[in-house]
Write a protein that holds these residues in place. Structure first.
Motif, PDB file in Angstrom:
ATOM      1  N   ALA A 292      25.693  43.281  55.051  1.00 49.85           N
ATOM      2  CA  ALA A 292      25.757  44.725  55.581  1.00 49.85           C
ATOM      3  C   ALA A 292      26.227  44.628  56.768  1.00 49.85           C
ATOM      4  O   ALA A 292      27.040  45.374  56.855  1.00 49.85           O
ATOM      5  CB  ALA A 292      23.762  45.017  55.933  1.00 49.85           C
ATOM      6  N   LEU A 293      26.074  43.561  57.491  1.00 50.11           N
ATOM      7  CA  LEU A 293      26.951  44.116  58.848  1.00 50.11           C
ATOM      8  C   LEU A 293      28.531  43.692  57.910  1.00 50.11           C
ATOM      9  O   LEU A 293      29.062  44.590  58.726  1.00 50.11           O
ATOM     10  CB  LEU A 293      26.571  42.355  59.858  1.00 50.11           C
ATOM     11  CG  LEU A 293      25.490  42.598  60.414  1.00 50.11           C
ATOM     12  CD1 LEU A 293      24.739  41.884  60.983  1.00 50.11           C
ATOM     13  CD2 LEU A 293      25.592  44.138  60.732  1.00 50.11           C
ATOM     14  N   ALA A 294      29.062  42.574  57.539  1.00 51.38           N
ATOM     15  CA  ALA A 294      30.113  42.327  56.840  1.00 51.38           C
ATOM     16  C   ALA A 294      30.868  44.010  56.126  1.00 51.38           C
ATOM     17  O   ALA A 294      31.954  44.662  57.034  1.00 51.38           O
ATOM     18  CB  ALA A 294      29.905  41.585  55.731  1.00 51.38           C
ATOM     19  N   LEU A 295      29.862  44.977  55.620  1.00 53.00           N
ATOM     20  CA  LEU A 295      29.830  46.528  55.298  1.00 53.00           C
ATOM     21  C   LEU A 295      30.428  47.236  56.523  1.00 53.00           C
ATOM     22  O   LEU A 295      31.508  47.804  56.391  1.00 53.00           O
ATOM     23  CB  LEU A 295      29.294  46.675  54.229  1.00 53.00           C
ATOM     24  CG  LEU A 295      29.559  48.068  53.608  1.00 53.00           C
ATOM     25  CD1 LEU A 295      30.962  48.137  52.914  1.00 53.00           C
ATOM     26  CD2 LEU A 295      28.523  48.522  52.719  1.00 53.00           C
ATOM     27  N   ALA A 296      29.788  46.762  57.254  1.00 50.67           N
ATOM     28  CA  ALA A 296      29.199  47.621  57.888  1.00 50.67           C
ATOM     29  C   ALA A 296      30.524  47.896  59.059  1.00 50.67           C
ATOM     30  O   ALA A 296      31.256  48.581  60.013  1.00 50.67           O
ATOM     31  CB  ALA A 296      27.906  47.858  59.204  1.00 50.67           C
TER      32      ALA A 296
END
Length: 314
Positions: A292-296
């Protein structure tokens, strides 16, 4: 006694603050929940739950047990995800919350995350700013989308990932409906908007605090014609009647197909509020949270978020 299950029941009791609702959330009976709490008390030799005719909170010792329970359940979830995931294929749940005005953006984010990583199961919750902050503090939330300017209000150190800047519009019925959907009209001053019948979120919500402050800065504090804690009600009130509302671009974007509405950018003062993802600092992320943090931070996602929020220029 299954210690892990009992700790999970304790966390649920703390969250729901009601024996019946906590039992229902855990899919057990209320007597079973009460028995699990007594078993925990016997295990640790302390009173955990203040007992009365209804739930009255936890004792100081109970709060210490709760904090340990939250950490243990968090580590258990991390281990489950690590054992159940393959390289490049994260699996498992992720609990994400957003302030109501950012829910359209979080919904898009969750859908893209799940499509990119089918093994991830997002839970998407609409929560107030204090509820988001409490969820991050207790580790009941993995990721929160909200007002990063509030990050210093609680003791829990947080990391933030900026997403977009909230701009504000007056949403009202258009004098002439458009076949091409909602029209972005000329800018309007906050002082002009104050003279219109307004539907606003209820006091105590951070969005309402921002809006009230803008009207006060413009010299025209307002008394709304309708108050609600539901952003859906705000939109429906404008669609169905003669009321107007003040909404950020992320919410205006959800009614773009309504040609009978128009959105006017609000000016004088210029109100710009940063919105970002937040997660506890110093806490080891799960495989799902790492994804999720990579996508954010992905440039394509950030362009997508900007196109459906802010000034709605995309």
């Amino acid at each position: 006694m299954n210690l892990l299950s009992s700790l999970r029941y304790l966390v649920a009791l703390s969250e729901h603050r009601h024996f019946g609702r906590a039992a229902q959330a855990c899919h057990i009976t209320q007597p079973a929940l009460s028995n699990a709490m007594r078993a925990l008390e016997e295990e640790f030799g302390v009173v955990i739950v203040k007992r009365g005719r209804s739930y009255a909170g936890l004792t100081p010792e109970g709060e210490r047990v709760l904090a340990t329970a939250q950490r243990m359940l968090h580590e258990h979830n991390l281990l489950q995800q690590e054992l159940g995931s393959e390289a490049g294929r994260p699996r498992g749940p992720i609990r994400m919350g957003a302030v109501p005005t950012a829910m359209p953006v979080l919904s898009r984010f969750a859908a893209i995350l799940q499509a990119t990583h089918p093994g991830i199961v997002p839970a998407v919750l609409s929560l107030s700013s204090p509820e988001l902050e409490a969820g991050l503090e207790t580790l009941s939330l993995d990721l929160a989308l909200g007002y990063t300017e509030r990050m210093q209000l609680r003791g829990t150190p947080l990391n933030a990932w900026p997403q977009y800047i909230e701009h504000y519009f007056l949403l009202r019925r258009a004098a002439r409906p458009s076949a091409d959907g909602l029209r972005i009209g000329r800018p309007i001053r906050w002082s002009e908007a104050a003279r219109l019948p307004l539907a606003l979120l209820t006091p105590g919500m951070h969005n309402r605090t921002i809006i009230d402050s803008a009207f006060v800065t413009a010299g025209t504090p307002v008394q709304p014609a309708l108050e609600t804690n539901s952003v859906l009600t705000l939109a429906l009130a404008v669609v169905a009647g003669e009321l107007c509302s003040v909404m950020p671009g992320a919410l205006v974007g959800t009614v773009r197909g309504h040609g009978e509405l128009e959105a006017l950018p609000l000016v004088e003062p210029e109100v710009r509020t940063p919105i970002g993802f937040m997660a506890p600092a110093g806490v080891r992320p799960s495989r799902a949270l790492e994804a999720a943090l990579a996508l954010a931070q992905d440039a394509q996602w950030l362009r997508h978020a900007a196109a459906h929020s802010g000034l709605l220029a995309g």
